[in-house]
Enzyme design. Structure first.
Site, mmCIF file in Angstrom:
data_model
loop_
_atom_site.group_PDB
_atom_site.id
_atom_site.type_symbol
_atom_site.label_atom_id
_atom_site.label_comp_id
_atom_site.label_asym_id
_atom_site.label_seq_id
_atom_site.Cartn_x
_atom_site.Cartn_y
_atom_site.Cartn_z
ATOM 1 N N GLU A 73 -4.495 -6.525 -52.000
ATOM 2 C CA GLU A 73 -5.613 -6.026 -51.186
ATOM 3 C C GLU A 73 -6.527 -7.168 -50.754
ATOM 4 O O GLU A 73 -6.395 -8.306 -51.194
ATOM 5 C CB GLU A 73 -6.443 -5.013 -51.995
ATOM 6 C CG GLU A 73 -6.191 -3.551 -51.648
ATOM 7 C CD GLU A 73 -6.831 -3.132 -50.330
ATOM 8 O OE1 GLU A 73 -7.380 -4.003 -49.603
ATOM 9 O OE2 GLU A 73 -6.776 -1.937 -50.009
ATOM 10 N N ARG B 116 -13.500 3.334 -60.419
ATOM 11 C CA ARG B 116 -13.278 1.902 -60.285
ATOM 12 C C ARG B 116 -13.767 1.415 -58.927
ATOM 13 O O ARG B 116 -14.029 2.208 -58.007
ATOM 14 C CB ARG B 116 -11.797 1.557 -60.445
ATOM 15 C CG ARG B 116 -10.896 2.033 -59.302
ATOM 16 C CD ARG B 116 -9.547 1.338 -59.392
ATOM 17 N NE ARG B 116 -8.553 1.815 -58.442
ATOM 18 C CZ ARG B 116 -8.427 1.388 -57.191
ATOM 19 N NH1 ARG B 116 -9.296 0.525 -56.693
ATOM 20 N NH2 ARG B 116 -7.450 1.850 -56.417
ATOM 21 N N ASN C 244 -13.334 -0.462 -55.292
ATOM 22 C CA ASN C 244 -12.309 -0.581 -54.268
ATOM 23 C C ASN C 244 -12.780 -1.619 -53.245
ATOM 24 O O ASN C 244 -13.428 -2.596 -53.609
ATOM 25 C CB ASN C 244 -11.996 0.784 -53.642
ATOM 26 C CG ASN C 244 -10.572 0.864 -53.125
ATOM 27 O OD1 ASN C 244 -9.637 0.421 -53.795
ATOM 28 N ND2 ASN C 244 -10.382 1.432 -51.954
ATOM 29 N N ASP D 48 -8.496 9.223 -60.016
ATOM 30 C CA ASP D 48 -7.744 10.397 -59.574
ATOM 31 C C ASP D 48 -7.981 10.716 -58.099
ATOM 32 O O ASP D 48 -7.478 11.721 -57.589
ATOM 33 C CB ASP D 48 -8.058 11.618 -60.442
ATOM 34 C CG ASP D 48 -9.527 12.038 -60.395
ATOM 35 O OD1 ASP D 48 -10.296 11.508 -59.556
ATOM 36 O OD2 ASP D 48 -9.919 12.906 -61.209
ATOM 37 N N GLU D 49 -8.762 9.883 -57.418
ATOM 38 C CA GLU D 49 -9.045 10.000 -55.982
ATOM 39 C C GLU D 49 -9.732 11.316 -55.636
ATOM 40 O O GLU D 49 -9.600 11.828 -54.518
ATOM 41 C CB GLU D 49 -7.772 9.817 -55.149
ATOM 42 C CG GLU D 49 -7.108 8.469 -55.383
ATOM 43 C CD GLU D 49 -5.895 8.236 -54.498
ATOM 44 O OE1 GLU D 49 -5.693 9.015 -53.531
ATOM 45 O OE2 GLU D 49 -5.142 7.275 -54.763
ATOM 46 N N ASN E 249 -12.983 2.577 -48.391
ATOM 47 C CA ASN E 249 -12.043 1.539 -48.008
ATOM 48 C C ASN E 249 -12.618 0.626 -46.936
ATOM 49 O O ASN E 249 -13.758 0.219 -47.020
ATOM 50 C CB ASN E 249 -10.701 2.177 -47.601
ATOM 51 C CG ASN E 249 -9.582 1.745 -48.525
ATOM 52 O OD1 ASN E 249 -9.472 0.586 -48.891
ATOM 53 N ND2 ASN E 249 -8.746 2.697 -48.915
ATOM 54 N N ASP F 111 -6.527 2.172 -44.237
ATOM 55 C CA ASP F 111 -6.899 1.481 -45.470
ATOM 56 C C ASP F 111 -7.900 0.383 -45.105
ATOM 57 O O ASP F 111 -8.982 0.671 -44.617
ATOM 58 C CB ASP F 111 -5.638 0.938 -46.150
ATOM 59 C CG ASP F 111 -5.828 0.640 -47.628
ATOM 60 O OD1 ASP F 111 -6.917 0.173 -48.013
ATOM 61 O OD2 ASP F 111 -4.883 0.849 -48.406
#
Length: 281
Positions: free
Chosen positions: A16, A96, A98, A116-117, A144, A192
């Site tokens: 990423e 977390r 991103n 777990d989104e 994102n 993304d």
């Protein structure tokens, strides 16, 4: 189809966040789930790797040297001598870091998501160099790609499950008037990471879409770079003249082999990028 090259053959679990560090003449990129920060010098080929103590969502250069890291439990600073310290420490179980981006004013816009989104479990916050934090969005799923227009008046943003790239009016560190900029159709993957070029076009990496797309400032799709691996995560312009498009990829969750999954790819001469500001802290 525009030809790509493998800049760094790697097996990143979740590659990423490519970022060109102009002061050091190198590309910074990460493996979120591998808890590693990588650098790559395209002139010499020199590569480095730093292991972080927890999952890392983004790594960006600082104005005075070193790095700012968007980590699972907050935002930390790495000094030029390698010393680590927290800038903002906030432990939220199940969550977390991103993607993150540095705004034209040197502030860090740092995103989070739940493992777990879950919808509404993520955030987008603005941090300044003195450690002050302002919550910008508190109801996202997977925070994102974030980027700004060449004049800084617009901010582009992705909450991946929406399949949208949104745009805000941006002024004095505030993002308002959110509206849809581009919609990713069903079957084409999820937006993304993103980057904005010198012409104001927005380049979007497509997770499970095996491609990077470019949209004009009017939101019209005008170019597609197809890639041989499905989980394309982010893109950024780099190199001494900012004309090479670097693209990160992921291996996580793939059931079929893809030889370049997890590698850092590059499309030479893809366009013209914008100089990226360093974090003012």
């Amino acid at each position: 189809m525009t030809a790509y090259e493998v800049a760094v053959r790697a097996e990143a679990t979740l590659g990423e966040g490519p970022t060109w560090d102009a002061a050091a003449g190198r590309l910074i990129w990460i493996d979120i789930l591998g808890a590693r920060v990588y650098t790559y010098d395209p002139v010499t080929g020199r590569r480095t790797a730093r292991v972080t103590d927890q999952h890392v969502g983004a790594a960006k250069p600082r104005a005075g040297g070193g790095l700012v890291l968007n980590l699972r439990d907050g935002v930390g600073l790495v000094d030029p001598d390698g010393t680590f310290r927290w800038l903002h420490h906030e432990v939220v179980p199940g969550r977390r870091a991103n993607d993150a981006a540095v705004a034209p004013d040197g502030s860090l816009w740092a995103g989070t998501m739940r493992y777990d989104e879950a919808a509404g479990g993520g955030t987008l916050s603005r941090l300044t160099g003195d450690g002050s934090v302002e919550l910008v969005l508190d109801d996202v799923a997977v925070s994102n790609g974030t980027g700004w227009s060449p004049d800084g008046s617009l901010m582009y943003y992705v909450d991946s499950p929406t399949r949208q790239v949104d745009v805000f009016h941006h002024e004095d560190g505030r993002a308002v008037d959110r509206r849809r900029f581009a919609q990713i159709e069903d079957g084409a993957g999820y937006p993304d990471g993103l980057t904005v070029d010198a012409d104001g076009c927005v380049w979007v990496a497509l997770w499970d879409g095996a491609a990077v797309r470019r949209y004009t400032p009017d939101g019209e799709l005008d170019r597609v770079i197809e890639l041989p691996t499905p989980r394309v995560t982010a893109c950024a312009f780099g190199g001494p003249d900012l004309t090479d498009l670097y693209i990160t990829t992921a291996r996580v969750g793939l059931t079929a082999p893809h030889p370049v999954a997890g590698s850092l790819l590059v499309v030479p001469g893809a366009g013209k990028g914008l100089p990226q500001p360093a974090f003012a802290g």
